[in-house]
Enzyme design. Structure first.
Site, PDB file in Angstrom:
ATOM      1  N   ASP A 560       1.871  -0.915  -4.854  1.00 35.68           N
ATOM      2  CA  ASP A 560       0.578  -1.214  -4.237  1.00 35.68           C
ATOM      3  C   ASP A 560      -0.489  -1.181  -5.345  1.00 35.68           C
ATOM      4  O   ASP A 560      -0.201  -0.796  -6.485  1.00 35.68           O
ATOM      5  CB  ASP A 560       0.316  -0.116  -3.187  1.00 35.68           C
ATOM      6  N   GLU A 563      -3.522  -5.009  -8.400  1.00 37.62           N
ATOM      7  CA  GLU A 563      -4.394  -6.163  -8.762  1.00 37.62           C
ATOM      8  C   GLU A 563      -4.897  -6.070 -10.202  1.00 37.62           C
ATOM      9  O   GLU A 563      -5.054  -7.121 -10.815  1.00 37.62           O
ATOM     10  CB  GLU A 563      -5.581  -6.244  -7.785  1.00 37.62           C
ATOM     11  N   ASP A 637      -4.513  -5.236   3.615  1.00 38.48           N
ATOM     12  CA  ASP A 637      -5.093  -4.328   4.615  1.00 38.48           C
ATOM     13  C   ASP A 637      -5.832  -5.065   5.729  1.00 38.48           C
ATOM     14  O   ASP A 637      -7.053  -5.196   5.715  1.00 38.48           O
ATOM     15  CB  ASP A 637      -6.019  -3.342   3.897  1.00 38.48           C
TER      16      ASP A 637
END
Ligand SMILES: *[C@@H]1O[C@H](CO)[C@@H](O)[C@H](O)[C@H]1NC(C)=O
Length: 984
Positions: A560, A563, A637
């Site tokens: 996760d 980015e 999300d």
């Protein structure tokens, strides 16, 4: 995941810790749209939009880019020349080498570089250690094949103003390169399909030294700003230099040591009304126009991987991952472009009849789509794919960037996740309850709280005292555990992982070249630099069983925040002037960052123990072109809201046509508490996501499917079991995706490229080649739904065998009370299922198959295939698999099973798994729409492996709209063998 605005009590402790560590840093607790740049806040985007406005408004506009006379040469499928960019009235130019490669596949590639930077003849400001070249390594990470040059490509025509090259399969493709101004016109079968720089928006910001302004020059500039309207139109507008040298956003300043360096180009799709792709955005599959107007966006589509939590819907705003691959589609024709650039990128889209230069288009009344691609830095590197079908595009793109990894079979089952399962006992309890309520599932997930204070590669000793015991309980039913591991490494004493990262110098650096420090879940953190081979090697060492204690063979990984998410960074990510391995700026590689990290984890999972090699499972949030080779993605999300459920379908479809089909959205919605009807409908939808995972935020109430209560629990259980019974068909669809890049769930334009009525439909889809057409309910209180029918085939209701009264190109209304998923079977297909409900996919491994045949209109042939392998190892690469093709011939009154790839038994040396598969057979065949003439028949003849015998058949005649169907039971044939069943 990222923390929401409302803070739970468990969260307060973390905030307290943060404020203790840093008095100045306030964690962002409510990231909103204005925390992310709009085009006008991103200097290079604003500059290129202004450039476009000026060019399009100026009748006499001429692109200042020309191919230097006599500079061009053509050799072995490649055309090379120098573009001269005129930079001032004095006629001074900058040299931009261009290479146009014609590839064997029929794809063309156009690459433009900057000579001064190739040679390193530039100066960097601020004593920067960054590289001087334009970033030229995207290819190294992204492209895995398909670059062989087309030696048969040849110059067909040439004079002083242009050159035409014929290339591609049987030379049906053509590229005309015009020199002055530079443009390229791509033709297929004599018609223009794609044009580069037709609108003259090519813009390569060349390197220039910064000239410090004297006071008088500065005041002159002010005067310039006051120029009369009339002057403005006539004189080329003076460039806005305010964002050339540094830029500040949200309190962060980007030092931009190389100054302005963007690359931009207009790409026109001539005669094409629809464009698709460039995920991930929360909007319709058919992309919208972006220059304002009724129902259009005002902003370009943005690709700059970001931790955008609580993302807004119907927006061109960037999300967590980017794939700069766009497809244009019109009736019977598809073409595409792949823009290989990993820097921040924006794409404007406009549609209209004609163009700036209508005569040049050669098509009169047709709508064309014009796109304007703008990247902050790097090479201009674009692939042009000339189709002609959507399938050709996904196949060609797959050759270049690779296809989806063949997943382990468990990965297609249901995944149960939440932030967080709080202890090993909690996990064991959920596991037991799923069994108690007969909910099949394969994987349970642990979010960040399992760690010892957010130190990855550890378990919290108090809450997870016995992770191995937990893992063994899961394993006893063939189940797996996925734990989260993120790229930020806690900066704290007595943590060997961060100590090694520092001592071995494996982290991302700041602009001074020192280890970058920022904030994420653990507070102060450093980031592994997965661009570095040494860092990847070190990363692999951390996953060994004796290093990551508490994990075992059934543990897999979730990446996760890659980015990367940096809570105190600009736009919640890294400063662009950070430095990666090889001294490339973060600016150049930002969109690649997530992929290199996921890839590092993928490779780490292949070397946990010598001699143990299984297909890794790694879920990623951030991604780029090529990420499909190393795992699955989810859409980030989302929220527990009906419109987020609805938005998930076009998002997952867009992933599919863009080469990364192993995709899903959080079932139930991450933030908030779904009402039970929503949760139920979400499971019914999620059962058709290629990646099927329920997930929930730490503040959300528990919502494991058995908690829903009746009738919801039963209905959700049925959706889970539907998924499990169809696993053989899902697995077969994954195999197809792995072989040639075909999407797993397919939108209408993809399966029916001639039916214009389907081009904008993005709420229904076909599953693989099964003929299953699904339209999940995504609205509250809906008990019926209109489904659009793309052809004149017969369609049966999946559950009742009712013949749905359809007509081609029209919608038909289906009943869909809460317990029902609108799911049709198209005539002419054969699909495989496993009908015995079990607790996990592993426990279904040796079950017999059921085949469902849907008889087509006019007694056409029905066909289908089944791919099966051991579901975990790489042995399939050595031929250890079964791939059958089934053909039902109503006229010949038979069904046969043959090897789908024409292999004979002696072609395959049977390994252990194949030997065991000898016991697995076809138990049952259901023939939906069976011919009425079969009434009264009780037996069929079965022939296989040199023997002949008979099996029982039950025939049920048609009645009240339901089709006739026949069921043949206890066939006694092996799934791996050739066989024939005769109904005569
Ligand atoms: C993935 O990792 C392998 C092994 O370290 C490396 O060779 C390859 O270049 C990496 N690819 C990507 C896309 O990160």
């Amino acid at each position: 995941m990222l923390v929401s605005g409302s803070l739970s009590t468990s969260w307060t402790a973390y905030l307290g810790l943060l404020s203790a560590l840093s008095a100045t840093f306030v964690p962002s607790v409510a990231v909103k749209e204005h925390d992310f740049k709009k085009c006008h806040q991103s200097g290079f985007c604003a500059r290129n939009r202004a450039f476009a406005d000026h060019a399009l408004a100026t009748t006499s506009w001429q692109s200042p880019y020309n191919i230097a006379p006599e500079s061009g040469s053509f050799k072995d499928g490649q055309y090379q020349a120098t573009i001269l960019k005129t930079i001032n009235d004095k006629g001074e130019t900058v040299r931009l080498p261009i290479t146009i490669s014609f590839l064997e596949s029929g794809t063309a590639r156009v690459t433009v570089d900057e000579e001064k930077r190739q040679k390193g003849e530039i100066e960097l400001r601020h004593n920067s250690k960054a590289r001087k070249e334009r970033y030229n390594e995207a290819e190294q990470w992204v492209i895995v094949g398909g670059l062989t040059l087309d030696k048969a490509a040849k110059v067909d025509y040439e004079d002083k103003t242009q050159v035409t090259v014929k290339f591609g399969p049987s030379s049906e493709f053509e590229a005309t390169i015009s020199f002055s101004p530079f443009s390229i016109d791509f033709k297929r079968d004599g018609h223009t399909h794609v044009k580069l720089n037709d609108q003259g928006l090519l813009n390569i910001e060349h390197w220039r030294p910064k000239i410090e302004k004297t006071e008088s020059a500065a005041s002159e500039e002010t005067k310039e700003g006051e120029t009369k309207e009339q002057d403005k139109k006539e004189k080329p507008k003076k460039e806005d230099e305010s964002t050339w040298w540094d830029e500040t956003f949200g309190g962060n300043t980007d030092s931009k040591p190389r100054g302005p360096e963007s690359v931009a180009l207009d790409i026109s799709f001539v005669g094409y009304e629809h464009v698709y792709g460039i995920p991930s955005h929360a909007g319709p599959l058919s992309l919208k126009q972006t220059r304002g107007g009724d129902g259009n966006y005002q902003e370009p589509y943005r690709m700059y991987n970001a931790d955008v939590f609580e993302y807004i819907l119907d927006s061109p705003m960037t999300l967590y991952g980017s794939i700069p691959f766009m497809q244009a589609h019109s009736k019977d024709s598809s073409v595409g472009v792949f823009w290989l650039n990993a820097a921040e990128t924006w794409v404007d889209i406009t549609k209209g009849k004609g163009s700036k230069n209508p005569l040049a288009l050669g098509t009169k009344a047709k709508t064309s789509t014009h796109t304007h691609w703008i990247s902050e830095s790097g090479l201009l590197d674009v692939f042009v794919l000339l189709g002609p079908t959507p399938k050709d595009l996904t196949a060609r793109y797959g050759e270049l960037t690779g296809t989806t990894a063949m997943p382990q079979e468990f990965a297609l089952g249901y995944h149960q996740c939440r932030w967080n399962y709080v202890s090993d006992e909690d996990v064991r309890d959920v596991d037991r309850k799923m069994d108690k309520f007969k909910m099949p599932y394969d994987v349970i997930w642990l979010d960040i709280e399992y760690t010892d204070e957010k130190k990855y590669f550890t378990f919290d000793k108090h809450t997870f005292p016995d992770p191995i015991g937990m893992g063994k309980q899961l394993d006893s039913h063939g189940r797996k555990l996925v734990t989260i591991i993120d790229p930020h490494i806690k900066n704290v004493d007595n943590y060997p992982v961060v100590a090694e990262l520092k001592s071995k110098d494996l982290g991302v650096k700041n602009k001074e070249g020192n280890l970058f420090e920022g904030w994420c879940w653990p507070g102060s953190s450093h980031w592994i630099d997965a661009f570095s081979p040494a860092a990847r090697e070190w990363w692999a060492s951390l996953f060994k069983y004796d290093s990551f204690k508490g994990t075992m063979e059934n543990t897999w990984i979730w990446n996760d925040m890659n980015e990367p998410s940096v809570f105190n960074g600009p736009e919640t990510t890294m400063p662009k002037d950070n430095l990666h391995f090889g001294n490339w700026e973060h600016r150049d590689v930002h969109n690649l960052n997530g992929m290199t990290f996921q890839n590092a984890t993928y490779h780490a999972l292949t070397s946990r123990k010598p001699g143990e090699l299984r297909r890794p499972f790694v879920l990623t949030r951030a991604f780029f072109a090529g990420s499909q080779r190393v795992g699955a993605m989810w859409t980030g999300d989302n929220q527990a809201a009906w419109d987020h459920l609805e938005a998930s379908i076009p998002m997952v479809l867009s992933q599919g046509i863009s080469g990364f089909p192993f995709a899903g959205a959080d079932v139930g919605g991450f933030f908030g508490n779904p009402e039970k009807e929503l949760l139920t409908r979400w499971y019914q939808t999620g059962a058709f996501y290629p990646f099927f995972r329920g997930h929930a935020h730490i503040d959300a109430r528990r919502r494991e499917p058995y908690l829903a209560g009746e009738p919801y629990t039963t209905i959700i259980g049925a959706a889970l079991r539907l998924r499990y019974s169809l696993l053989p068909s899902w697995y077969t669809a994954f195999r197809q995706a792995h072989v040639d890049g075909t999407p797993i769930i397919k939108p209408m334009f993809y399966t029916h490229p001639s039916e214009e009525g389907g081009f904008a439909i993005d709420d229904q889809f076909f599953v693989g080649n099964t003929g299953l057409l699904a339209k999940p309910i995504t609205q509250k209180d809906r008990v019926e739904v209109d489904i659009w029918i793309p052809d004149s085939e017969v369609y049966y209701d999946y559950f009742t065998y009712e013949v749905v009264p359809t007509s081609k190109g029209k919608s038909v209304t289906l009943d869909a009370p809460l317990e029902k998923i609108p799911l049709l079977m198209r005539g002419g297909h054969i699909l495989a299922r496993r009908d015995i409900p079990r607790r996990s996919s592993a426990l279904m491994k040796w079950d017999d198959y059921t085949l469902v045949v849907t008889v087509g209109r006019d007694g056409k042939l029905a066909e289908g295939d089944l791919y099966v392998d051991d579901g975990e190892s790489f042995d399939y690469q050595a031929g250890q698999y079964i791939h059958r093709r089934f053909v039902f011939d109503a006229a010949g009154k038979s069904i046969v099973s043959v090897d789908a790839e024409g292999r004979s038994a002696k072609d395959v040396q049977e390994g252990e798994w194949m030997k065991k598969m000898r016991q697995v057979g076809v138990d049952k065949i259901v023939i939906v729409g069976a011919p009425a003439a079969w009434a009264g028949k009780r037996e069929v003849t079965v022939e296989s492996e040199g023997k002949t015998w008979s099996a029982k058949m039950e025939f049920t005649p048609a009645m009240k709209g339901r089709g006739a169907f026949a069921v043949v039971k206890k066939l006694g044939v092996r799934i791996g063998a050739d066989w024939k069943i005769s109904f005569a």
